[in-house]
Design a protein around this motif. Structure first.
Motif, PDB file in Angstrom:
ATOM      1  N   GLN A   1     -24.886   1.614 -10.264  1.00 20.02           N
ATOM      2  CA  GLN A   1     -24.257   1.312 -11.545  1.00 20.02           C
ATOM      3  C   GLN A   1     -25.268   1.470 -12.668  1.00 20.02           C
ATOM      4  O   GLN A   1     -26.477   1.370 -12.448  1.00 20.02           O
ATOM      5  CB  GLN A   1     -23.738  -0.125 -11.534  1.00 20.02           C
ATOM      6  CG  GLN A   1     -22.828  -0.431 -10.381  1.00 20.02           C
ATOM      7  CD  GLN A   1     -21.422  -0.706 -10.820  1.00 20.02           C
ATOM      8  OE1 GLN A   1     -21.194  -1.187 -11.907  1.00 20.02           O
ATOM      9  NE2 GLN A   1     -20.476  -0.389  -9.976  1.00 20.02           N
TER      10      GLN A   1
ATOM     11  N   GLN B   1     -21.434   5.753 -16.251  1.00 24.09           N
ATOM     12  CA  GLN B   1     -22.398   4.674 -16.007  1.00 24.09           C
ATOM     13  C   GLN B   1     -23.503   4.672 -17.060  1.00 24.09           C
ATOM     14  O   GLN B   1     -24.008   3.616 -17.429  1.00 24.09           O
ATOM     15  CB  GLN B   1     -22.975   4.795 -14.596  1.00 24.09           C
ATOM     16  CG  GLN B   1     -21.970   4.485 -13.515  1.00 24.09           C
ATOM     17  CD  GLN B   1     -21.341   3.119 -13.710  1.00 24.09           C
ATOM     18  OE1 GLN B   1     -22.033   2.110 -13.819  1.00 24.09           O
ATOM     19  NE2 GLN B   1     -20.022   3.082 -13.774  1.00 24.09           N
TER      20      GLN B   1
ATOM     21  N   SER C   1     -22.084   2.845 -19.967  1.00 21.06           N
ATOM     22  CA  SER C   1     -22.088   1.399 -19.684  1.00 21.06           C
ATOM     23  C   SER C   1     -23.485   0.819 -19.844  1.00 21.06           C
ATOM     24  O   SER C   1     -23.653  -0.274 -20.397  1.00 21.06           O
ATOM     25  CB  SER C   1     -21.599   1.132 -18.257  1.00 21.06           C
ATOM     26  OG  SER C   1     -20.256   1.484 -18.128  1.00 21.06           O
TER      27      SER C   1
END
Length: 181
Positions: A72, A129, A132
């Motif tokens: 992640q 990702q 994010s």
């Protein structure tokens, strides 16, 4: 008196020779058919081997992709290049396992599209990702600035922390495509 003797080619083996010629043609025809069948069987074997290798490749690539998608944020961005190299190596391993160029060609025709789709999907995952991760960094910058402003409420520190918050919000706005208002 002259006698007339009737002679035909059969008496000198022409019939046998003709039969041998026909037998030779039959053997040649059988040989051609056997060669053709053998070639067809080899093609089927090559296609089957390629399909089997392609199935194994897709299965192993899927496992590698599941592992990659566990990453992640920054880890996914940083792991993208290694993941792509890994699936290319897996592809190469199965391609090289095939015994001849025809089987490898069938394998590449079948599996290259799967490899390309996985690379594209993995790049989307890395991009998502990465976004994010940048959002997390911007949010953390705002939180740290708020805590620093509360810890040292003098005018200079407060202004510096407001600037940090504004910069983080501007970066987030740019990342998220917010309008300038």
């Amino acid at each position: 008196q002259s006698q007339q003797i009737s002679v035909n080619s059969q008496m000198f083996g022409a019939g046998v020779a003709g039969a041998e010629v026909e037998a030779g043609k039959t053997v040649e025809n059988i040989g051609e058919k056997l060669f053709k069948r053998g070639a067809e069987m080899q093609t089927l074997n090559n296609q089957t081997a390629a399909r089997d290798a392609s199935n194994k490749f897709v299965e192993e690539m899927g496992q590698a992709d599941l592992q990659y998608r566990q990453l992640q944020g920054k880890a996914a961005v940083d792991g993208y290049e290694a993941h792509v190299q890994n699936i290319k190596d897996i592809h190469e391993k199965y391609r090289d396992s095939l015994g001849n160029s025809e089987a490898r060609r069938y394998f590449l025709n079948d599996s290259s599209r799967q490899l390309s789709y996985n690379v594209i999907n993995s790049s989307h995952w890395a991009a998502t990702q990465g976004k994010s991760y940048r959002t997390e960094v911007n949010s953390a910058s705002v939180k740290i600035a708020q805590n620093n402003a509360a810890a040292q409420p003098d005018d200079i520190n407060f202004k510096n922390q407001i600037d940090t918050v504004n910069n983080a919000v501007d970066a987030q706005a740019k990342e998220s495509g917010w309008s300038p208002e």
